[in-house]
Design an enzyme around this catalytic site. Structure first.
Site, PDB file in Angstrom:
ATOM      1  N   ASP A   1      -8.199  -5.487   9.459  1.00  0.00           N
ATOM      2  CA  ASP A   1      -9.363  -5.038   9.376  1.00  0.00           C
ATOM      3  C   ASP A   1     -10.344  -5.789   9.283  1.00  0.00           C
ATOM      4  O   ASP A   1     -11.696  -5.787   9.640  1.00  0.00           O
ATOM      5  CB  ASP A   1      -9.166  -4.244   8.665  1.00  0.00           C
ATOM      6  CG  ASP A   1      -9.135  -4.265   7.514  1.00  0.00           C
ATOM      7  OD1 ASP A   1      -8.911  -5.393   7.301  1.00  0.00           O
ATOM      8  OD2 ASP A   1      -8.633  -3.752   6.566  1.00  0.00           O
TER       9      ASP A   1
ATOM     10  N   LYS B   1       0.717  -1.821   0.153  1.00  0.00           N
ATOM     11  CA  LYS B   1      -0.263   0.219   0.117  1.00  0.00           C
ATOM     12  C   LYS B   1       1.052   1.474  -0.065  1.00  0.00           C
ATOM     13  O   LYS B   1       0.573   2.533   0.500  1.00  0.00           O
ATOM     14  CB  LYS B   1      -1.224  -0.165   1.226  1.00  0.00           C
ATOM     15  CG  LYS B   1      -2.073  -0.941   1.395  1.00  0.00           C
ATOM     16  CD  LYS B   1      -2.756  -0.928   2.224  1.00  0.00           C
ATOM     17  CE  LYS B   1      -4.213  -2.240   2.901  1.00  0.00           C
ATOM     18  NZ  LYS B   1      -4.564  -2.244   4.044  1.00  0.00           N
TER      19      LYS B   1
END
Length: 509
Positions: A240, A205
Site C-alpha cells: 500500500d 492481520k
C-alpha cells in the site's frame, strides 16, 4: 499553547486542593469511617510522580530526535547493503517504471490488506485528460474464508472481481485485442522477486489461510481468475505504501517519499538503483526504483517507557515492530490505558474502586484519544462521557479528566515527533545520496492513513518535529501533503506503467 497543555496546567493546583480537603476531613472534619475509606487508597497526589516521569520520558527533545534521524538513515544504508544486515528490510519493489502521466487505457486494481478487499477501475487519458473516470467497490471477507484454504480465498476474491468487471459501463473502454491488466496491492509480508511476483512469507492481520505461505500470491490470483473465466492478468504487485507513492507522483513529479500512518505504519521512497549494493549483481540499468523500508521494525534509540515494554512483552510479536508500536494508531490508545491502569492502582484517581473495563487490553482506542483531545469545554464533558462509556468510570472528577487528556497528549506528542524524525531520517539519507538534490529543491512527502488524516494534534506534532530538525530554510522546501486513498489508484497506475502493452500506448499517442 495546545488544548491539552491549556487544560493540563491546573493539574498540580487541583491535586493540592484535593489534598487539602482530605487533610481537613482526616483532622476531624468527617466521621472515622469516612477517614478510613479515604485512606484505603492512596490520594491523587500519588499520580504526580507517574505523570512527571511520563512527561520526561515522552518529551522527545531535539537532541534525541537527531539521534533517531541518524539511526534511521544508518539503518537504511545497512538494509540496502545486504539482506538481514539491519533492522530495516529495505525491500526492493522491483518498480523500475513509474507513472509519467502519459499512460492511457483501462486498468484495474485490487487492494487486499484487511477484512475487506477493494476493487477499482480507472480510465486513463494521457497527459491532457489524466484520469477520465474511476469506479470502485468494497467486499467483506467472511471469517471462514480468512481461516480457510488458499484456493477458497483467491476464488472468493476472483469471483468478486469478476462480478465487478461485469458491471463495466460505456465510460470504460478496453482497446480491442488486449487483456485487462490489474495492479495488486497486497499488504502482507512477501519476498518480492519481480514486479509481478512475490512469495508470501506469512499471513498477518487476522488471516490464517493454510497452504499459502511459500507460494507466489500473483500465481494464486492468476489461477483463480482463470478458474472464474476472467480474462485478466496481474501486471504489478505492490504494497500500500508503494501504491500511495505512485498515485501521488502521478500528479506531482516532486513526490519522493510516501508514509502511511494509520492502524499500522510504513514508509517508502525513490532510490537510485546504482546506490543499492545488494542489487548490483542484477546489472540493472541506471534509474529510479521504489524501496519499501518496512520502518515499523526500527527500534534504535527510541524513548521507551515501562508501559511500552509491558505492552510489547504481552504482544503477539514481542521484540518486533517497536517503531510501529510507538507511533501507529493500533497501539497509542493501549499505551495510554496502561498508564491509567497504574495511576488507578496507586491512587483514587477514578474513585475508590478500580474500573473493571480499564483492565481490558485495547479497550481504549486511538479514536477515543482523538475525541478527548478535541474537547475544549471547561468541564471536559466529552472526556467524561468516554471515561464512562469506554472504561466504566462513573462520574469522573474534573481532575481525572484533565489527567487523562494530559496522559493522552504525552503519548500522542511522542508518537508524532518520532514519526517526524523518521521522515527526516529518510530525507537526510536521500540528501546524502543525491548531494543536495533533496533540500535544494521542492520535495514532497505523500501522507496517507487515518491517524495522520483524522488526528490534528498528532499531525501538528509530527510537522513541528520535521521543522525543528530541518530548520526554517530547508523545511520550507519540504511539502508534507495528504494523499487520500492513493494506494488503489497507485496500483492501477503501476499496472499501466508496467503494462505489456506499454510500447503500444506510446506508439498510439
Amino acid at each position: 499553547m495546545s488544548a491539552a497543555a491549556a487544560i493540563a496546567s491546573p493539574i498540580p493546583a487541583a491535586i493540592a486542593v484535593v489534598q487539602q480537603q482530605r487533610r481537613g476531613r482526616s483532622r476531624g472534619g468527617g466521621s472515622g469511617a469516612a477517614a478510613v475509606r479515604c485512606s484505603a487508597v492512596a490520594p491523587t497526589s500519588a499520580i504526580a510522580p507517574i505523570l512527571a516521569d511520563l512527561r520526561l520520558r515522552c518529551a522527545a527533545p531535539l537532541p534525541l530526535l537527531r539521534r533517531v534521524v541518524d539511526a534511521m538513515a544508518s539503518g537504511m544504508r545497512a538494509g540496502l547493503a545486504d539482506d538481514g544486515a539491519g533492522e530495516l528490510k529495505m525491500i526492493p519493489s522491483h518498480v523500475y517504471s513509474l507513472p509519467t502521466g502519459n499512460e492511457t487505457g483501462l486498468f484495474y486494481a485490487l487492494d487486499l490488506g484487511g477484512t475487506n478487499f477493494r476493487v477499482l477501475r480507472v480510465q486513463l487519458g494521457g497527459k491532457d485528460k489524466r484520469i477520465i473516470d474511476t469506479e470502485f467497490e468494497q467486499v467483506s471477507i467472511p471469517r471462514e474464508i480468512m481461516h480457510g484454504i488458499t484456493e477458497d480465498l483467491f476464488d472468493f476474491i476472483a469471483s468478486g472481481l469478476s462480478r465487478f468487471v461485469a458491471t463495466e459501463g460505456d465510460k470504460f473502454h478496453l482497446p480491442q485485442g488486449r487483456k485487462r491488466e490489474l495492479g495488486f496491492t497486497f499488504s502482507f509480508p512477501v519476498n518480492q522477486t519481480s514486479i509481478d511476483s512475490g512469495i508470501l512469507i506469512k499471513w498477518t492481520k487476522g488471516f490464517a489461510v493454510s497452504g499459502t505461505a511459500g507460494k507466489d500470491v500473483v500465481a494464486c490470483l492468476n489461477a483463480a481468475m482463470e478458474r472464474q473465466g476472467l480474462d485478466m492478468r496481474v501486471s504489478a504487485l505492490v504494497n500500500d505504501t508503494v501504491g500511495t507513492l505512485a498515485g501521488a507522483r502521478y500528479w506531482d513529479d516532486d513526490v519522493m517519499v510516501a508514509v502511511i500512518l494509520g492502524t499500522g505504519t510504513n514508509a517508502c521512497y525513490i532510490q537510485r538503483t546504482e546506490a543499492i549494493p545488494k542489487l548490483q549483481h542484477l546489472k540493472l540499468e541506471t534509474g529510479d526504483t521504489i524501496i519499501n523500508t518496512e520502518w515499523g521494525a526500527f527500534s534504535d534509540g527510541l524513548p521507551l517507557t515501562e508501559f511500552d515494554r509491558e505492552m510489547d512483552d504481552e504482544s503477539i510479536n514481542p521484540g518486533e515492530q517497536i517503531f510501529e508500536k510507538t507511533i501507529s494508531g493500533m497501539y497509542l490508545g493501549e499505551i495510554v490505558r496502561r498508564v491509567l491502569v497504574k495511576m488507578a492502582e496507586v491512587s483514587d484517581l477514578f474513585g475508590h474502586s478500580f474500573p473493571k473495563k480499564l483492565a481490558e487490553p485495547f479497550v481504549l482506542r486511538t479514536p477515543h484519544l482523538c475525541a478527548m483531545q478535541q474537547d475544549t469545554s471547561d468541564n471536559l464533558g466529552e472526556v467524561e462521557s468516554i471515561l464512562s462509556d469506554v472504561i466504566g468510570v462513573s462520574q469522573a472528577s474534573l481532575l481525572a479528566r484533565r489527567v487523562t487528556v494530559e496522559v493522552s497528549d504525552c503519548i500522542i506528542r511522542r508518537g508524532g515527533r518520532l514519526a517526524g524524525a523518521g521522515i527526516v531520517g529518510i530525507l537526510e539519507k536521500m540528501e546524502n545520496d543525491s548531494r543536495g538534490h533533496i533540500f535544494g529543491r521542492r520535495t514532497v512527502v505523500a501522507m496517507d492513513g487515518g491517524l495522520y488524516e483524522k488526528y490534528p494534534q498528532y499531525r501538528r506534532y509530527m510537522k513541528e518535529a520535521v521543522a525543528e530538525l530541518l530548520g526554517p530554510e530547508r523545511s520550507n522546501r519540504i511539502a508534507i501533503e495528504h494523499t487520500k486513498d492513493g494506494s488503489g489508484i497507485g496500483a492501477a497506475l503501476l499496472a499501466a506503467a508496467n503494462s505489456k502493452y506499454a510500447a503500444a500506448q506510446i506508439s498510439t499517442r
